[in-house]
Design a protein around this motif. Structure first.
Motif, mmCIF file in Angstrom:
data_model
loop_
_atom_site.group_PDB
_atom_site.id
_atom_site.type_symbol
_atom_site.label_atom_id
_atom_site.label_comp_id
_atom_site.label_asym_id
_atom_site.label_seq_id
_atom_site.Cartn_x
_atom_site.Cartn_y
_atom_site.Cartn_z
ATOM 1 N N THR A 23 24.042 116.254 16.984
ATOM 2 C CA THR A 23 23.276 115.576 18.033
ATOM 3 C C THR A 23 23.385 114.064 17.875
ATOM 4 O OG1 THR A 23 21.726 117.420 17.954
ATOM 5 C CG2 THR A 23 21.029 115.488 19.189
ATOM 6 N N ILE A 24 23.216 113.616 16.645
ATOM 7 C CA ILE A 24 23.275 112.180 16.384
ATOM 8 C C ILE A 24 24.679 111.644 16.662
ATOM 9 C CG2 ILE A 24 23.253 110.504 14.486
ATOM 10 C CD1 ILE A 24 20.747 111.895 13.435
ATOM 11 N N ALA A 42 25.365 111.169 20.246
ATOM 12 C CA ALA A 42 24.728 109.947 20.749
ATOM 13 C C ALA A 42 25.595 108.734 20.461
ATOM 14 C CB ALA A 42 23.340 109.788 20.139
ATOM 15 N N TYR A 43 26.066 108.628 19.229
ATOM 16 C CA TYR A 43 26.898 107.470 18.861
ATOM 17 C C TYR A 43 28.098 107.332 19.790
ATOM 18 C CZ TYR A 43 24.555 107.391 14.262
ATOM 19 O OH TYR A 43 23.652 107.319 13.241
ATOM 20 N N THR A 88 28.177 108.003 22.876
ATOM 21 C CA THR A 88 27.779 107.837 24.275
ATOM 22 C C THR A 88 27.441 106.382 24.572
ATOM 23 O OG1 THR A 88 26.862 110.058 24.194
ATOM 24 C CG2 THR A 88 26.179 108.680 26.036
ATOM 25 N N ARG A 89 27.911 105.896 25.718
ATOM 26 C CA ARG A 89 27.621 104.536 26.126
ATOM 27 C C ARG A 89 26.144 104.426 26.517
ATOM 28 N NH1 ARG A 89 27.794 101.491 30.825
ATOM 29 N NH2 ARG A 89 28.574 99.377 30.550
ATOM 30 N N GLU A 99 22.320 102.245 15.134
ATOM 31 C CA GLU A 99 22.481 103.659 14.805
ATOM 32 C C GLU A 99 21.480 104.083 13.740
ATOM 33 O OE1 GLU A 99 26.633 104.193 13.880
ATOM 34 O OE2 GLU A 99 27.216 104.016 15.985
ATOM 35 N N TYR A 129 18.325 104.809 15.297
ATOM 36 C CA TYR A 129 18.384 106.068 16.046
ATOM 37 C C TYR A 129 18.197 107.270 15.121
ATOM 38 C CZ TYR A 129 19.896 109.854 19.016
ATOM 39 O OH TYR A 129 19.928 111.030 19.705
ATOM 40 N N ASP A 130 18.822 107.229 13.931
ATOM 41 C CA ASP A 130 18.636 108.317 12.967
ATOM 42 C C ASP A 130 17.149 108.526 12.689
ATOM 43 O OD1 ASP A 130 21.352 108.270 12.930
ATOM 44 O OD2 ASP A 130 21.564 107.704 10.818
ATOM 45 N N TYR A 170 15.405 110.050 15.601
ATOM 46 C CA TYR A 170 15.686 111.484 15.654
ATOM 47 C C TYR A 170 14.746 112.236 14.705
ATOM 48 C CZ TYR A 170 18.036 115.975 15.484
ATOM 49 O OH TYR A 170 18.282 117.321 15.552
ATOM 50 N N GLN A 218 18.494 118.686 22.311
ATOM 51 C CA GLN A 218 19.692 117.867 22.095
ATOM 52 C C GLN A 218 19.949 116.937 23.281
ATOM 53 O OE1 GLN A 218 22.237 121.304 20.839
ATOM 54 N NE2 GLN A 218 22.732 119.974 19.120
ATOM 55 N N MET A 270 17.404 114.103 23.139
ATOM 56 C CA MET A 270 17.697 113.120 22.088
ATOM 57 C C MET A 270 18.859 112.218 22.504
ATOM 58 S SD MET A 270 15.189 113.722 20.230
ATOM 59 C CE MET A 270 15.477 112.262 19.237
ATOM 60 N N LEU A 271 19.783 112.794 23.247
ATOM 61 C CA LEU A 271 20.889 111.987 23.764
ATOM 62 C C LEU A 271 20.375 110.980 24.806
ATOM 63 C CD1 LEU A 271 23.939 111.930 23.293
ATOM 64 C CD2 LEU A 271 24.211 113.426 25.269
ATOM 65 N N TRP A 281 18.810 107.963 23.243
ATOM 66 C CA TRP A 281 19.835 106.974 22.856
ATOM 67 C C TRP A 281 20.310 106.200 24.081
ATOM 68 C CZ3 TRP A 281 22.427 104.444 19.117
ATOM 69 C CH2 TRP A 281 23.707 103.939 19.418
ATOM 70 N N ARG A 282 20.650 106.952 25.115
ATOM 71 C CA ARG A 282 21.293 106.368 26.282
ATOM 72 C C ARG A 282 20.353 105.432 27.058
ATOM 73 N NH1 ARG A 282 23.529 107.785 31.221
ATOM 74 N NH2 ARG A 282 21.791 109.132 31.701
#
Lengths: 253, 203
Positions: free
Chosen positions: A68-69, A72-73, A75-76, B37, B40-41, B44, B70, B73-74, B77-78
């Motif tokens: 999942t992480i 994300a990395y 993805t823009r 990042e 973000y970890d 999460y 999932q 969580m994406l 980030w986005r």
């Protein structure tokens, strides 16, 4: 189905609980844009609703964490949507007096609508035009992420709500609509750029379930152009043959 | 539950630490918006348990719930740049995304016949909600506050939040006018907010 403002106002609880139809969600979000008191109420009620969710905490399988992480990395990230003439989070070096504080709430509320619309919109792109997805979505993202993105909303005369986000920097605009009526048989919605340079076709608009349309990327606008929407014969027209059901703008440079 | 790696369900969690984690999340989200990042970890680890929990509650299906977790969580980030601390906490922002996504999923799959809705009420009631709640401090507080609502307020809020019904569907289920349901959702949430706010003030 049309509700007055007072009726809309009582929708705050249902809205926060996601217990509204898509159409109501968009209309209420548009209402929020013009009602600071409602925005405050919604923000506060959201805190309470969030607690209903966190009270249910579960433990995700540890195997899910890495993929999942990593996804994300790769993805823009989207840039902030900001108010007209106001950079969202300006770098400290910009300094200068703050302008138009009041418009921030409007854009924040509208960003919710757009996020919702894009979420559903791109979902349909996924399913129907797999190969075309990349460019369309990237263009849409570029406009929404542009530092000078400006958003405008307007009710559609025949029902529904239209949203246009435009960026001078990107020379493009994104059109999204919600709650549009299905056009009469053998006709379709067509987008136009309308301005001093005349009326130019900007693409046919497909209607998804619940009157969702877009996100449609519009390019080639010039000074003073508005985005218009008309109902045209199925194959589209080179000039509008009916009055626009909505016009939003200006979108051009 | 054993150690509270996921803050939301840690039984030994002090309230102060909860709040600390919460304000820490705001900072972390702002860092994520700038592309961090590492932040973000941490986001999460802090929020995925909450997100999975609400997804599971709404969707029930474990596999679908994981997918939604999932996806959310994406999205975190986005869309991190859309988080505005002036408008609310990071928890509220993440949970808004999570609940919305879970509800969208459940609605796209559920055919809304009244018969199904009626059958569903037999399963989804307040006791069910209470039983499913982990015995964490936070959950206990929410439980207590939910108990302070009137029965109709509680049903309206629960059926919407935990079962993903629209207020019109809730009205149908409970045979109550839609306008009343709308109002009860609002005043129920207001009461919940006040109760949770008071509880905070006590300690």
């Amino acid at each position: 189905m049309r509700s007055g403002d007072q009726d809309l106002h009582t929708l705050a609880g249902a809205y926060v609980l996601d217990a509204v139809s898509d159409d109501e969600r968009v209309r209420f979000a548009a209402h929020l844009a013009g009602c600071a008191q409602c925005r405050d109420e919604v923000d506060e009620l959201r805190e309470a609703a969030a607690r209903l969710g966190t009270a249910q905490a579960a433990r995700p399988r540890p195997e899910l964490r890495e993929p999942t992480i990593r996804a994300a990395y790769r993805t823009r990230q989207m840039g902030p949507v900001i108010a007209e003439g106001e950079p969202a989070r300006r770098p400290a070096s910009w300094g200068g007096p703050r302008r138009k504080r009041a418009t921030r709430g409007l854009v924040a509320a509208a960003a919710v609508v757009i996020a919702a619309a894009i979420g559903i919109g791109t979902h349909y792109v996924d399913m129907q035009h797999q190969p075309a997805r990349g460019t369309a979505v990237t263009g849409v993202d570029a406009v929404l992420s542009a530092p000078d993105a400006v958003m405008r909303t307007a009710p559609v005369g025949s029902g529904g709500m239209a949203i246009v986000v435009s960026s001078r920097h990107e020379h493009m605009a994104v059109f999204i609509a919600h709650g549009l009526r299905r056009p009469p048989p053998a006709s379709r919605y067509e987008l136009w750029l309308m301005g001093p340079r005349g009326e130019r076709p900007a693409g046919m608009l497909a209607i998804h379930p619940k009157g969702m349309a877009g996100p449609a990327l519009i390019a080639g606008q010039s000074a003073g152009d508005m985005v218009g929407l008309t109902i045209e014969p199925e194959r589209g027209s080179l000039r509008p043959t009916s009055p626009p059901v909505v016009m939003i703008g200006p979108t051009g440079p | 539950m054993t150690e509270g790696r996921w803050r939301g369900n840690a039984p030994d969690h002090a309230r102060g630490a909860d709040r600390q984690a919460a304000s820490g999340l705001d900072e972390l989200l702002l860092a994520v918006a700038r592309g961090s990042e590492r932040a973000y970890d941490a986001v999460y680890d802090l929020t995925s348990g909450w997100v999975l929990g609400v997804a599971r509650k709404v969707l029930r299906d474990p596999a679908q719930s994981e997918e939604v977790m999932q996806e959310v969580m994406l999205e975190v980030w986005r869309l991190a740049s859309r988080f505005d601390p002036a408008r609310g906490s990071g928890i509220s922002w993440v949970m808004t995304l999570a609940h919305r996504r879970a509800v969208d999923r459940v609605r796209s799959e559920r055919s809304h016949t009244i018969r199904e809705l009626r059958a569903a009420t037999a399963v989804i009631d307040y006791d069910d909600v209470i039983e499913a709640v982990e015995a964490s401090l936070d959950a206990q507080r929410v439980q207590r506050c939910m108990a302070s609502l009137t029965e109709l307020q509680r049903e309206c809020v629960s059926l919407a939040y935990y079962s993903g019904y629209t207020y019109r569907e809730v009205a149908e289920l409970l045979s109550v006018p839609a306008g009343t349901v709308k109002t009860r959702m609002r005043d129920g949430l207001i009461r919940l907010r006040d109760c949770l706010g008071d509880a905070k003030g006590v300690q």
